[in-house]
Scaffold this motif. Structure first.
Motif, PDB file in Angstrom:
ATOM      1  N   ARG A   6       0.831  -1.213   0.000  1.00  0.00           N
ATOM      2  CA  ARG A   6       0.000   0.000   0.000  1.00  0.00           C
ATOM      3  C   ARG A   6       0.862   1.258   0.000  1.00  0.00           C
ATOM      4  N   GLU A   7       1.938   1.245   0.773  1.00  0.00           N
ATOM      5  CA  GLU A   7       2.826   2.412   0.825  1.00  0.00           C
ATOM      6  C   GLU A   7       3.558   2.604  -0.507  1.00  0.00           C
ATOM      7  N   ILE A   8       3.927   1.524  -1.141  1.00  0.00           N
ATOM      8  CA  ILE A   8       4.562   1.617  -2.455  1.00  0.00           C
ATOM      9  C   ILE A   8       3.585   2.192  -3.476  1.00  0.00           C
ATOM     10  N   ASP A   9       2.316   1.835  -3.379  1.00  0.00           N
ATOM     11  CA  ASP A   9       1.302   2.427  -4.263  1.00  0.00           C
ATOM     12  C   ASP A   9       1.216   3.932  -4.076  1.00  0.00           C
ATOM     13  N   ARG A  10       1.323   4.401  -2.832  1.00  0.00           N
ATOM     14  CA  ARG A  10       1.303   5.842  -2.564  1.00  0.00           C
ATOM     15  C   ARG A  10       2.544   6.503  -3.169  1.00  0.00           C
ATOM     16  N   MET A  11       3.687   5.834  -3.053  1.00  0.00           N
ATOM     17  CA  MET A  11       4.903   6.387  -3.640  1.00  0.00           C
ATOM     18  C   MET A  11       4.803   6.424  -5.162  1.00  0.00           C
ATOM     19  N   ARG A  12       4.103   5.476  -5.735  1.00  0.00           N
ATOM     20  CA  ARG A  12       3.902   5.483  -7.177  1.00  0.00           C
ATOM     21  C   ARG A  12       3.150   6.751  -7.612  1.00  0.00           C
ATOM     22  N   LYS A  13       2.184   7.198  -6.809  1.00  0.00           N
ATOM     23  CA  LYS A  13       1.450   8.417  -7.148  1.00  0.00           C
ATOM     24  C   LYS A  13       2.394   9.618  -7.189  1.00  0.00           C
ATOM     25  N   ALA A  14       3.301   9.695  -6.211  1.00  0.00           N
ATOM     26  CA  ALA A  14       4.293  10.766  -6.232  1.00  0.00           C
ATOM     27  C   ALA A  14       5.206  10.619  -7.444  1.00  0.00           C
ATOM     28  N   GLY A  15       5.618   9.387  -7.714  1.00  0.00           N
ATOM     29  CA  GLY A  15       6.505   9.140  -8.842  1.00  0.00           C
ATOM     30  C   GLY A  15       5.904   9.521 -10.179  1.00  0.00           C
ATOM     31  N   LEU A  16       4.604   9.367 -10.325  1.00  0.00           N
ATOM     32  CA  LEU A  16       3.936   9.746 -11.570  1.00  0.00           C
ATOM     33  C   LEU A  16       4.011  11.244 -11.813  1.00  0.00           C
ATOM     34  N   PHE A  17       3.846  12.040 -10.754  1.00  0.00           N
ATOM     35  CA  PHE A  17       3.977  13.486 -10.918  1.00  0.00           C
ATOM     36  C   PHE A  17       5.398  13.838 -11.345  1.00  0.00           C
ATOM     37  N   VAL A  18       6.381  13.158 -10.775  1.00  0.00           N
ATOM     38  CA  VAL A  18       7.766  13.419 -11.139  1.00  0.00           C
ATOM     39  C   VAL A  18       8.013  13.027 -12.600  1.00  0.00           C
ATOM     40  N   TRP A  19       7.497  11.865 -13.014  1.00  0.00           N
ATOM     41  CA  TRP A  19       7.658  11.448 -14.410  1.00  0.00           C
ATOM     42  C   TRP A  19       7.053  12.488 -15.344  1.00  0.00           C
ATOM     43  N   HIS A  20       5.851  12.964 -15.041  1.00  0.00           N
ATOM     44  CA  HIS A  20       5.216  13.962 -15.898  1.00  0.00           C
ATOM     45  C   HIS A  20       5.984  15.280 -15.875  1.00  0.00           C
ATOM     46  N   ALA A  21       6.548  15.643 -14.726  1.00  0.00           N
ATOM     47  CA  ALA A  21       7.364  16.863 -14.660  1.00  0.00           C
ATOM     48  C   ALA A  21       8.546  16.778 -15.609  1.00  0.00           C
ATOM     49  N   LEU A  22       9.176  15.604 -15.693  1.00  0.00           N
ATOM     50  CA  LEU A  22      10.310  15.451 -16.599  1.00  0.00           C
ATOM     51  C   LEU A  22       9.867  15.392 -18.058  1.00  0.00           C
ATOM     52  N   GLN A  23       8.620  14.972 -18.311  1.00  0.00           N
ATOM     53  CA  GLN A  23       8.094  15.063 -19.678  1.00  0.00           C
ATOM     54  C   GLN A  23       7.913  16.523 -20.076  1.00  0.00           C
ATOM     55  N   ILE A  24       7.473  17.346 -19.134  1.00  0.00           N
ATOM     56  CA  ILE A  24       7.380  18.788 -19.390  1.00  0.00           C
ATOM     57  C   ILE A  24       8.765  19.322 -19.729  1.00  0.00           C
ATOM     58  N   ALA A  25       9.753  18.944 -18.921  1.00  0.00           N
ATOM     59  CA  ALA A  25      11.119  19.407 -19.146  1.00  0.00           C
ATOM     60  C   ALA A  25      11.612  19.005 -20.527  1.00  0.00           C
ATOM     61  N   GLU A  26      11.357  17.751 -20.910  1.00  0.00           N
ATOM     62  CA  GLU A  26      11.838  17.269 -22.206  1.00  0.00           C
ATOM     63  C   GLU A  26      11.303  18.105 -23.355  1.00  0.00           C
ATOM     64  N   LYS A  27      10.035  18.514 -23.260  1.00  0.00           N
ATOM     65  CA  LYS A  27       9.421  19.305 -24.327  1.00  0.00           C
ATOM     66  C   LYS A  27       9.930  20.748 -24.341  1.00  0.00           C
ATOM     67  N   LEU A  28      10.475  21.200 -23.214  1.00  0.00           N
ATOM     68  CA  LEU A  28      10.959  22.578 -23.125  1.00  0.00           C
ATOM     69  C   LEU A  28      12.446  22.706 -23.411  1.00  0.00           C
ATOM     70  N   VAL A  29      13.181  21.615 -23.333  1.00  0.00           N
ATOM     71  CA  VAL A  29      14.632  21.662 -23.553  1.00  0.00           C
ATOM     72  C   VAL A  29      14.898  21.899 -25.037  1.00  0.00           C
ATOM     73  N   ARG A  30      15.327  23.108 -25.342  1.00  0.00           N
ATOM     74  CA  ARG A  30      15.641  23.484 -26.727  1.00  0.00           C
ATOM     75  C   ARG A  30      16.506  24.738 -26.701  1.00  0.00           C
TER      76      ARG A  30
END
Length: 274
Positions: A6-30
Motif C-alpha cells: 500500500r505504501e509503495i502504491d502511494r509512492m507510485r502516485k508521487a513518482g507519476l507526478f515526477v515522471w510527468h514533470a520530466l516530460q514537461i522538461a523534455e518538451k521545453l529543452v531546446r
C-alpha cells in the motif's frame, strides 16, 4: 525502512507526478530556453496538482531556491536554475522530486525522485555515448535488482558498463533510500570499493531506492561552485545523471517514477509545454 504494498502504491502516485514533470522538461529543452523558465513551468505543474516540491527550501548555506536542479554540461548535479540560456550542443541534467501528502496532513506523505540528462539539439558522438552509458547503468540496476542478493552485486555490474567506455563513475555522490523523506538509509553507491563492500546491504522486498548513476567523460573528481550548490567536474568535462525511484517487490522491480501503466495514470501536461 521497508514499505508495504500500500505504501509503495502511494509512492507510485508521487513518482507519476515526477515522471510527468520530466516530460514537461523534455518538451521545453531546446536552444533559447532558459533553465529558469523550465523550472518555473514545473513549479506551476506541482502547484496546480497540490503536491509538495522536495528540493525548494532544502537547508544549506543558501536554502535551495528552486523545484528542480538543472545542471548543464560539466555541471554534475544541484545546478540552480536561472537566466542561463540553453544552446545547441549542450547536455542538461534535470533532477526533480515531489511529495504526496497524507489525507489531512500538512507534512507527512510519500516521496518520488527522478532525473534525466537531455540533449539540446545536435550533440557530439562522445556526449551521446556518455548519455547512453549512464542511462544504461540505470537500466542495469533495474534489471539486476530483482535477482541479485546484495546491492554490491548490482553496483559491480553498473560500474562494469562505464569502465570499458573510458568514463569515470563519481564516487563522492551516491543514491539513497527514499520513502517518507527524500533521503533515507541506505546509501546506494554506483561503484564498488573496499569501503562500499564493508557497508553492503541485502536486497529484500519492500526496499525502495533512488538509484542515480553519475558519470563523467573525464576525471571522477568534482568540486562545489561558489553558489554553494552546483557541483561540477574538476576538469570541466561533461557529466551525465539519470535516476529512478525503484521499489523491490515480491514480483520484481517496480519503477515508481516510470511512465504511466494505464490511461488513468496519464495526465494532460500541454498547458505547461507551450
Amino acid at each position: 525502512m521497508l514499505k508495504s504494498a500500500r505504501e509503495i502504491d502511494r509512492m507510485r502516485k508521487a513518482g507519476l507526478f515526477v515522471w510527468h514533470a520530466l516530460q514537461i522538461a523534455e518538451k521545453l529543452v531546446r536552444p533559447g530556453m532558459t533553465t529558469g523558465e523550465i523550472d518555473a513551468r514545473i513549479e506551476q505543474f506541482y502547484e496546480y496538482h497540490h503536491v509538495i516540491p522536495l528540493f525548494k527550501g532544502v537547508p544549506g548555506t543558501v536554502p535551495f531556491p528552486a523545484v528542480t536542479c538543472i545542471s548543464v554540461n560539466e555541471q554534475v548535479v544541484h545546478g540552480i536554475p536561472g537566466d542561463r540560456v540553453l544552446r545547441e550542443g549542450d547536455i542538461v541534467g534535470i533532477d526533480t522530486g515531489c511529495k504526496i501528502l497524507d489525507a489531512g496532513s500538512q507534512s507527512k506523505g510519500w516521496c518520488g525522485d527522478s532525473a534525466r540528462t537531455f540533449a539540446v539539439g545536435k550533440i557530439t558522438f562522445e556526449q551521446q555515448r556518455l548519455l547512453d552509458v549512464t542511462e544504461g547503468m540505470l537500466n542495469v540496476a533495474i534489471a539486476e535488482m530483482g535477482r541479485a542478493a546484495t546491492w554490491g552485486a548490482v553496483a559491480r555490474k553498473m560500474q562494469a558498463l562505464a569502465k570499458p567506455a573510458g568514463f569515470s563513475v563519481i564516487e563522492d555522490l551516491v543514491g539513497h533510500g527514499i520513502g517518507r523523506e527524500m533521503h533515507e538509509s541506505p546509501q546506494v553507491p554506483n561503484y564498488v570499493s573496499q569501503k562500499t563492500m564493508q557497508n553492503d546491504f541485502k536486497l529484500v522486498p519492500g526496499m525502495v531506492l533512488a538509484v542515480e548513476p553519475m558519470v563523467n567523460i573525464g576525471t571522477k573528481n568534482i568540486r562545489t561552485l561558489r553558489d554553494h550548490w552546483t557541483i561540477s567536474t574538476a576538469d570541466r568535462k561533461p557529466s551525465a545523471h539519470f535516476e529512478h525511484t525503484l521499489a523491490l517487490t515480491t514480483s520484481g522491480v517496480r519503477i515508481l517514477t516510470g511512465p504511466p501503466e494505464s490511461d488513468e495514470e496519464r495526465m494532460d501536461i500541454s498547458q505547461w509545454t507551450v
